[in-house]
Design a protein around this motif. Structure first.
Motif, PDB file in Angstrom:
ATOM      1  N   UNK A  20     -86.209 -26.995  21.843  1.00  0.00           N
ATOM      2  CA  UNK A  20     -85.531 -25.980  20.765  1.00  0.00           C
ATOM      3  C   UNK A  20     -86.501 -25.868  19.742  1.00  0.00           C
ATOM      4  N   UNK A  21     -86.649 -26.790  18.800  1.00  0.00           N
ATOM      5  CA  UNK A  21     -87.575 -26.783  17.803  1.00  0.00           C
ATOM      6  C   UNK A  21     -88.803 -26.035  18.044  1.00  0.00           C
ATOM      7  N   UNK A  22     -89.494 -26.541  19.388  1.00  0.00           N
ATOM      8  CA  UNK A  22     -90.678 -25.668  19.422  1.00  0.00           C
ATOM      9  C   UNK A  22     -90.413 -24.223  19.716  1.00  0.00           C
ATOM     10  N   UNK A  23     -89.441 -23.918  20.387  1.00  0.00           N
ATOM     11  CA  UNK A  23     -89.214 -22.407  20.649  1.00  0.00           C
ATOM     12  C   UNK A  23     -88.718 -21.773  19.488  1.00  0.00           C
ATOM     13  N   UNK A  24     -88.099 -22.492  18.608  1.00  0.00           N
ATOM     14  CA  UNK A  24     -87.482 -21.812  17.354  1.00  0.00           C
ATOM     15  C   UNK A  24     -88.881 -21.424  16.524  1.00  0.00           C
ATOM     16  N   UNK A  25     -89.714 -22.338  16.345  1.00  0.00           N
ATOM     17  CA  UNK A  25     -90.717 -22.110  15.550  1.00  0.00           C
ATOM     18  C   UNK A  25     -91.805 -21.153  16.224  1.00  0.00           C
ATOM     19  N   UNK A  61     -93.833 -15.732  16.193  1.00  0.00           N
ATOM     20  CA  UNK A  61     -94.259 -14.460  16.515  1.00  0.00           C
ATOM     21  C   UNK A  61     -93.808 -13.106  15.696  1.00  0.00           C
ATOM     22  N   UNK A  62     -92.459 -13.258  15.441  1.00  0.00           N
ATOM     23  CA  UNK A  62     -92.053 -12.419  14.650  1.00  0.00           C
ATOM     24  C   UNK A  62     -92.914 -12.057  13.289  1.00  0.00           C
ATOM     25  N   UNK A 108     -83.477 -18.538  18.035  1.00  0.00           N
ATOM     26  CA  UNK A 108     -84.012 -19.245  16.718  1.00  0.00           C
ATOM     27  C   UNK A 108     -82.661 -19.696  16.124  1.00  0.00           C
ATOM     28  N   UNK A 109     -82.857 -20.576  14.963  1.00  0.00           N
ATOM     29  CA  UNK A 109     -81.676 -21.191  14.290  1.00  0.00           C
ATOM     30  C   UNK A 109     -81.107 -20.444  13.195  1.00  0.00           C
TER      31      UNK A 109
END
Length: 96
Positions: free
Chosen positions: A15-20, A25-26, A87-88
């Motif tokens: 989750x943290x890797x995907x969040x980052x 990307x944004x 994202x969180x």
């Protein structure tokens, strides 16, 4: 990865890797919107009455209409990813 998040199949590290990754990307796409290279590649500088890509970019960045459009566009995108759990938060957009 997206399916793992949606189905709650991702662990905290994923989750943290995907969040980052998604936040990066944004931010990357925001940078592309104001990239002088992108304006040069589009070959529209002189057609719009500007002499350089930087002049065009700076003109766009100073338009009063730009900021609300920019925030609407990227806040909407980030809010979707926040709502789906990708994202969180959307706080990272305040600096962009």
């Amino acid at each position: 990865m997206f399916n793992d998040i949606i189905t709650d199949g991702a662990d905290d590290e994923q989750r943290q890797r995907i969040n980052k990754t998604f936040k990066g990307l944004i931010i990357y796409f925001i940078g592309l919107m104001y990239s002088t290279d992108a304006y040069s590649d589009a070959d529209i500088i002189s057609d719009l009455g500007f002499s350089t890509a930087a002049e065009l970019r700076n003109n766009i960045r100073n338009l009063p209409e730009r900021k609300p459009f920019h925030h609407t566009w990227f806040n909407r995108t980030a809010s979707y990813f926040e709502k789906t759990g990708i994202i969180d938060d959307t706080e990272f957009l305040k600096a962009a």
